[in-house]
Structure formats: C-alpha cells, structure tokens
Design a protein around this motif. Structure first.
Motif, PDB file in Angstrom:
ATOM      1  N   GLN A  83       0.834  -1.207   0.000  1.00  0.00           N
ATOM      2  CA  GLN A  83       0.000   0.000   0.000  1.00  0.00           C
ATOM      3  C   GLN A  83       0.868   1.256   0.000  1.00  0.00           C
ATOM      4  O   GLN A  83       0.602   2.216  -0.736  1.00  0.00           O
ATOM      5  CB  GLN A  83      -0.921  -0.004   1.220  1.00  0.00           C
ATOM      6  CG  GLN A  83      -1.849   1.212   1.284  1.00  0.00           C
ATOM      7  CD  GLN A  83      -2.735   1.180   2.525  1.00  0.00           C
ATOM      8  OE1 GLN A  83      -2.676   0.251   3.320  1.00  0.00           O
ATOM      9  NE2 GLN A  83      -3.544   2.206   2.689  1.00  0.00           N
ATOM     10  N   ILE A  84       1.940   1.241   0.823  1.00  0.00           N
ATOM     11  CA  ILE A  84       2.856   2.386   0.862  1.00  0.00           C
ATOM     12  C   ILE A  84       3.534   2.571  -0.486  1.00  0.00           C
ATOM     13  O   ILE A  84       3.642   3.681  -1.011  1.00  0.00           O
ATOM     14  CB  ILE A  84       3.916   2.171   1.960  1.00  0.00           C
ATOM     15  CG1 ILE A  84       3.257   2.125   3.337  1.00  0.00           C
ATOM     16  CG2 ILE A  84       4.971   3.281   1.926  1.00  0.00           C
ATOM     17  CD1 ILE A  84       4.180   1.651   4.438  1.00  0.00           C
ATOM     18  N   ASP A  86       2.490   1.519  -3.482  1.00  0.00           N
ATOM     19  CA  ASP A  86       1.538   1.961  -4.502  1.00  0.00           C
ATOM     20  C   ASP A  86       1.229   3.443  -4.386  1.00  0.00           C
ATOM     21  O   ASP A  86       1.008   4.127  -5.394  1.00  0.00           O
ATOM     22  CB  ASP A  86       0.236   1.152  -4.389  1.00  0.00           C
ATOM     23  CG  ASP A  86       0.408  -0.286  -4.876  1.00  0.00           C
ATOM     24  OD1 ASP A  86       1.407  -0.541  -5.583  1.00  0.00           O
ATOM     25  OD2 ASP A  86      -0.445  -1.127  -4.564  1.00  0.00           O
ATOM     26  N   GLU A  87       1.216   3.948  -3.144  1.00  0.00           N
ATOM     27  CA  GLU A  87       0.839   5.347  -2.942  1.00  0.00           C
ATOM     28  C   GLU A  87       2.012   6.306  -3.069  1.00  0.00           C
ATOM     29  O   GLU A  87       1.899   7.375  -3.663  1.00  0.00           O
ATOM     30  CB  GLU A  87       0.192   5.511  -1.565  1.00  0.00           C
ATOM     31  CG  GLU A  87      -0.378   6.920  -1.335  1.00  0.00           C
ATOM     32  CD  GLU A  87      -1.211   6.993  -0.067  1.00  0.00           C
ATOM     33  OE1 GLU A  87      -1.383   5.944   0.599  1.00  0.00           O
ATOM     34  OE2 GLU A  87      -1.697   8.089   0.241  1.00  0.00           O
ATOM     35  N   TYR A  88       3.167   5.909  -2.518  1.00  0.00           N
ATOM     36  CA  TYR A  88       4.300   6.835  -2.472  1.00  0.00           C
ATOM     37  C   TYR A  88       5.500   6.395  -3.308  1.00  0.00           C
ATOM     38  O   TYR A  88       6.459   7.152  -3.449  1.00  0.00           O
ATOM     39  CB  TYR A  88       4.770   7.005  -1.014  1.00  0.00           C
ATOM     40  CG  TYR A  88       3.723   7.587  -0.102  1.00  0.00           C
ATOM     41  CD1 TYR A  88       3.164   6.802   0.907  1.00  0.00           C
ATOM     42  CD2 TYR A  88       3.296   8.895  -0.244  1.00  0.00           C
ATOM     43  CE1 TYR A  88       2.203   7.319   1.748  1.00  0.00           C
ATOM     44  CE2 TYR A  88       2.329   9.424   0.599  1.00  0.00           C
ATOM     45  CZ  TYR A  88       1.789   8.630   1.606  1.00  0.00           C
ATOM     46  OH  TYR A  88       0.852   9.142   2.432  1.00  0.00           O
ATOM     47  N   PRO A 115       5.454  11.535   2.318  1.00  0.00           N
ATOM     48  CA  PRO A 115       4.830  10.384   2.977  1.00  0.00           C
ATOM     49  C   PRO A 115       5.365  10.162   4.367  1.00  0.00           C
ATOM     50  O   PRO A 115       6.376  10.728   4.747  1.00  0.00           O
ATOM     51  CB  PRO A 115       5.228   9.223   2.039  1.00  0.00           C
ATOM     52  CG  PRO A 115       6.501   9.679   1.421  1.00  0.00           C
ATOM     53  CD  PRO A 115       6.349  11.159   1.252  1.00  0.00           C
TER      54      PRO A 115
END
Length: 361
Positions: A83-84, A86-88, A115
């Motif tokens: 998740q980290i 994919d987002e950052y 982030p």
C-alpha cells in the motif's frame, strides 16, 4: 539471555534518478501488472527465484537479479508495504519524502512533508523468502542450511577471536589423514551481515550437513550447528574457517568450510571502511536559500544540520564525528557519518523564470 532480533536489509543497485522520481518498478521486476493478486505474486516469485538463484544460475548479474526479485516480493507480498509503495513509490518505503517539481519549491527537509517516515527492512533476507517455498535457502545443494527458515540468526554476542585473522575451528570431521591422502578443496560460503549488526556485533548460527561415504558403499548423514561471532567493525571479506567439516570420502581428507563475511546492502547508507555514507537530497530553492535538515543515523534516530543562510553546493560534505562504525582493533573508537548532498534541479524553467534568475545572478 534473550535472543536478539535479527534483520538483514536487502538492496539491489539503486536505479537511475530522473527529475524528482526514482525509477524502481517492483511489479516489472516480477513480471506482474499492478493489479496482481496474492496468488499471482507468489507464483511469479517462485518461478523467477528458482531461475535466478545464485547457486544455480552462475551468469553475471544473476545474484543481483535474485536480490531484486526477493526485494520486490518482500514488498508486494506484504499488504502494508504494498500500500505504501503503490501510494508513495520506492521513496515512501525508504522513509524519504517525495521531492518537489519546479512549480513547488517549498519542500521542507527530509523529515517534513511527503509520505510518513516508514522504515523498509526485510526480516530475514532474500534467502529467507526463498525458504518459505522450498524448505531451505538452497535447494540446489544439500550441504548447508541456516537454521529454521534457511538463514543464520543473530543471538547474544560471544568472543570468537582477533579481527582480521582466519579462524580455524575444529569440528566433527577428520582432523588428519594417512600419508599421501589428498584434502578436498575448501568450500566457501558468503554470510551477509547488516550494517546495524556490524556496528554492535552479533552471533550467527548456521546448521551444516555432511555426508559420510563408507568403504562398503553406504552413506550416512551428520548435522551440526556452528556459531560465528561477528565482532563490531568487522570488514567485508573477513574469513572464518572450520576445519574438515565437509563430506567424508574414503581415501580423502574432508574439506574445510570457510564462511566469508559480506556487508549486506542497505537501503539508506553505504559503507566506506569505518565511515558510513549518506546522501541527502535537497531542493534547489533550499540549497540556495538555506534550510534545516534532519539526517538519519544507523541507530534509528536523527541529527540536525543547520544550513540557515548558507548555500549547499553539490560538493558540500559534512562529517558527523563518531557516528560511524567501530574500528575493528579499537571498538571504543568509531568512524564518521559522512553526509553528501544531491541537489534537485527542476526539469525545465519558463522564460520568465529564466529572466528572473538571470537578473538575480
């Protein structure tokens, strides 16, 4: 005494930096699409890990490829890390905030904005991920296995001997042979140790297996757990030898086993002898106008560097005394944490921006 939790950081060569983003595609590394499910991730990892395992694939670059595959799997198989990522992106896993584009030069120092400050470390290393599927870290030879999970573990420190010497450790093998007997070639195995463990010292336990070939053609097996005490500050390349621990063959003297200490790649720091190197990325505006920075340390904390009213050049270097690794022969003394700077330039400027800068300079 209580066992010390052991971590090995994994890293492949840092990819090229273009503009303000680091190119590191874990999905591409495993040959997956971004929407891949858990089953697809495991299947791809299994296939590629078998293909590039360094004990099977001797092609140049196979080991680095294997480490990259393990790192990609470590992230994508963990829902939180994925998740980290994919987002950052990769920078989010490193705990380094995203960098500003040319339209936004208001980025703060390394611990402000961007982030959350996550720390990316694998728990057992590339071989440990491999062990989840194959039962050991190396399915291609039965000689070695590293404790449960295929990797050596760190325990409380014990004294092994003086730094820099090759230690000859007797074992349950033959200690000699009849005149004219030939000794088998020494077996060498690398043992990767994190910078954190080099800083404090640790003990590794490895389980070795040997075959005993008898005159009547039968074969028996023996196993043994051996201990390697890594002393603070040990350099990469330090060799520890256990005598006559190889397979026993009639008419030959069993081979020695030599374990070679290697620095495990680190996602944040690199090593130069007793010094630790860190590269801090700074926006052009901050480099010219001044800023305050927070520099991470190997112990997990931060140290402030004040550049208020100062210019940071690409050649600027700051040394934080005594924040490096212990000196092998004098552990009470330590090297430095050497901070270098990577100035982030904009990809392009408008004509108006160019005119303003030209008038100022």
């Amino acid at each position: 005494s209580h066992p010390v939790q052991y971590f090995i950081s994994i890293q492949i060569k840092y990819p090229e930096i273009k503009g303000n983003k680091m190119i590191k595609d874990y999905y591409k590394t495993l040959g997956l699409s971004k929407g891949a499910n858990e089953k697809e991730i495991k299947k791809s990892y299994r296939k590629m890990a078998m293909k590039f395992h360094p004990d099977k694939n001797k092609d140049p670059g196979a080991e680095e490829k294997f480490k990259g595959i393990a790192e990609a799997y470590e992230v994508l198989s963990d829902p939180k890390k994925r998740q980290i990522y994919d987002e950052y992106g990769y920078e989010g896993l490193k705990g380094v905030p995203g960098n500003p584009g040319p339209q936004d030069a208001r980025q703060q120092g390394p611990t402000q904005g961007g982030p959350p400050n996550f720390s990316f470390k694998t728990h057992n290393g590339d071989q440990a991920n491999f062990s989840q599927y194959f039962g050991s870290s190396n399915p291609f030879e039965s000689f070695f296995s590293g404790g449960p999970g295929g990797m050596p573990r760190a325990h409380e420190k014990m004294d092994l001997g003086d730094f820099g010497q090759t230690r000859n450790m007797g074992g349950f093998g033959m200690t000699g042979g009849k005149p004219g007997m030939v000794k088998e070639k020494t077996i060498e195995k690398e043992v990767f140790v994190s910078l954190e463990d080099i800083a404090t010292g640790c003990q590794k336990k490895l389980k070795i297996h040997k075959n005993i070939f008898k005159e009547d053609g039968t074969v028996s097996k023996e196993s043994k757990v051996i201990k390697i005490d890594v002393k603070p500050g040990w350099k990469s390349g330090t060799k520890i030898t256990f005598e006559n621990e190889g397979d026993q063959v009639p008419g030959k003297i069993a081979a020695d086993i030599a374990f070679i200490i290697k620095d495990a790649p680190h996602p944040v720091f690199s090593r130069d002898g007793e010094n630790i190197l860190y590269t801090c990325r700074v926006a052009l505006r901050e480099a010219l106008c001044g800023t305050s920075l927070q520099i991470p340390t190997l112990e997990g904390g931060t140290v402030g560097l004040d550049f208020s009213g100062k210019i940071i050049k690409p050649t600027t270097v700051r040394k934080l005394k005594g924040m490096g690794l212990p000196l092998p022969k004098s552990p009470a003394e330590k090297g430095d944490l050497v901070v270098k700077f990577d100035i982030i330039f904009p990809d392009k400027l408008s004509e108006n921006d160019k005119k303003i800068i030209s008038d100022l300079l």
